[in-house]
Design an enzyme around this catalytic site. Structure first.
Site, PDB file in Angstrom:
ATOM      1  N   LYS A  98      -5.251  -9.622  -7.433  1.00 38.55           N
ATOM      2  CA  LYS A  98      -6.418  -9.862  -6.580  1.00 38.55           C
ATOM      3  C   LYS A  98      -7.612  -9.025  -7.049  1.00 38.55           C
ATOM      4  CE  LYS A  98      -6.380  -8.116  -2.572  1.00 38.55           C
ATOM      5  NZ  LYS A  98      -6.264  -7.557  -1.258  1.00 38.55           N
ATOM      6  N   LYS A 126     -11.320  -3.533  -4.667  1.00 31.82           N
ATOM      7  CA  LYS A 126     -12.132  -2.320  -4.794  1.00 31.82           C
ATOM      8  C   LYS A 126     -11.358  -1.227  -5.499  1.00 31.82           C
ATOM      9  CE  LYS A 126     -13.786  -2.944  -0.070  1.00 31.82           C
ATOM     10  NZ  LYS A 126     -13.337  -2.645   1.290  1.00 31.82           N
ATOM     11  N   LYS A 166       0.827  -1.215   0.000  1.00 30.59           N
ATOM     12  CA  LYS A 166       0.000   0.000   0.000  1.00 30.59           C
ATOM     13  C   LYS A 166       0.857   1.259   0.000  1.00 30.59           C
ATOM     14  CE  LYS A 166      -4.399  -1.600   1.722  1.00 30.59           C
ATOM     15  NZ  LYS A 166      -5.410  -1.582   2.762  1.00 30.59           N
TER      16      LYS A 166
END
Ligand code: TYM
Length: 340
Positions: free
Chosen positions: A203, A206, A116
């Protein structure tokens, strides 16, 4: 309601955007199954969401959306406690104590933080860095035994176990011995890592800029058919053995989604479809998805018009979670020696 004989289950979902099939198959579907014979707490983790800046208006509506998805998917508020993390302040309090237990070296190993933060490491919030400690606090605050999650949360669960063990050791002479149960993850085989429909090595997420990469709960039947028909595959026919899936990530993903929705083993799905064209398989996969998603979507639309019902459930959930966590937090403060 708390029941001493049942194992305690805790899990959470971040209210940060449209939830998708990965969240459903990797986590929420298990939440529903577990509530039959476990004491379950399902949380909407808004404090985790703000580790990355959120538009406050969007955050508020996303919180209610996750609550609606919990209910529409079949979580029954009579059997499970559904609540919003920030409405129970003890999560933050325990997370501070755990910040003081967790070693920096442990946090430095967290791959999700590395992913991230990327190259922007010096500039992300310190909350993103200590995020796993808040997650450990969520779990340990209720003395949870089991935590149903997708594969991407496995490392955070391992850290939670280390934190619980260190706390129990550090305070073993002060009532801490065996104090926190060491929680176990529940990670489903077939659906623990649902991948993007556009790239089987990524993956389903969102944050993928393309909504074609994921099936969302509010997708219409037509859109589901479109997304599946455009889902990436390869020119070979469907194989008849599982090993052949290893080098074909997109095909592996679609077969896994099918098997987990149908409750069938991957080998059974391969037996049924091997040698067939993808067009036939995709038609059946779309039908299966629609069969699962349509009733949830209809219920979501109904709940959109019944906010008072939703708020009532969340308020009751907060009351129950407060009752349980305040007792536990008092014991934790006593062990650590806080207050007077
Ligand atoms: P979050 O909000 O990212 O995801 C919610 C749940 O969905 C699972 N998931 C997936 N499973 C399979 N395939 C995918 N593509 C996929 N994408 C997401 C996640 O593994 C997760 O189970 N840190 C957590 C939230 C959290 C939590 C907790 C979970 C906070 N406190 C305590 C358990 C216990 C998170 O960000 O999940």
């Amino acid at each position: 309601m708390q029941d001493k004989k049942k194992k305690i289950v805790f899990s959470g979902v971040q209210p940060t955007g449209a939830l998708h099939l990965g969240n459903y198959l990797g986590a929420i579907k298990n939440f529903v199954d577990l509530q039959e014979d476990h004491d379950c707490l399902y949380c909407i983790v808004d404090l985790h969401a703000v580790t990355v800046w959120q538009n406050p208006n969007d955050l508020k509506s996303n919180i209610l959306d996750v609550a609606s998805i919990y209910l529409a998917s079949g979580i029954d508020p009579k059997k499970s406690t559904i609540f919003v993390q920030s409405t129970v302040p003890y999560h933050s309090e325990l997370s501070w104590i755990l910040n003081c237990v967790t070693r920096i070296g442990w946090l430095n190993r967290m791959t999700q933080f590395k992913e991230k933060a990327g190259k922007n490491r010096e500039n992300v919030s310190s909350g993103l860095y200590t995020y796993p400690n808040l997650m450990a606090a969520d779990i340990l605050l209720y003395f949870s035994d089991l935590v149903p999650v997708g594969d991407d949360q496995k490392q955070h669960l391992e850290l939670t176990r280390d934190i619980a063990q260190k706390f129990n050791n550090d305070y073993s002479d002060f009532g801490g011995k065996d104090f926190f149960p060491i929680p176990n993850p529940i990670i489903m085989d077939e659906s623990s890592r649902v991948m993007s429909l556009r790239d089987g090595t990524k993956k389903m997420s969102k944050s993928d800029p393309s909504a074609m990469s994921r099936i969302e709960f509010k997708d219409s039947n037509d859109l589901i058919v479109k997304k599946i028909s455009k889902a990436k595959t390869d020119p070979l026919p469907i194989p008849n053995n599982v090993n052949d899936l290893e080098t074909r990530p997109e095909v592996h993903n679609l077969i896994s989604i099918f098997s987990s929705l149908a409750g069938l083993k991957i080998t059974t799905v391969l037996n049924d479809y091997s040698g067939k064209q993808f067009s036939e398989f995709k038609k059946d996969l779309s039908d299966l998805l629609i069969e699962n998603i349509e009733p949830i979507r209809d219920e979501l639309i109904r709940l959109d018009n019944d906010h008072s019902f939703l708020l009532d459930i969340l308020e009751k959930g907060t009351n129950e979670a407060m009752k349980r966590s305040s007792l536990n937090m008092k014991k934790i403060r006593d062990i650590v020696g806080l207050g007077y």
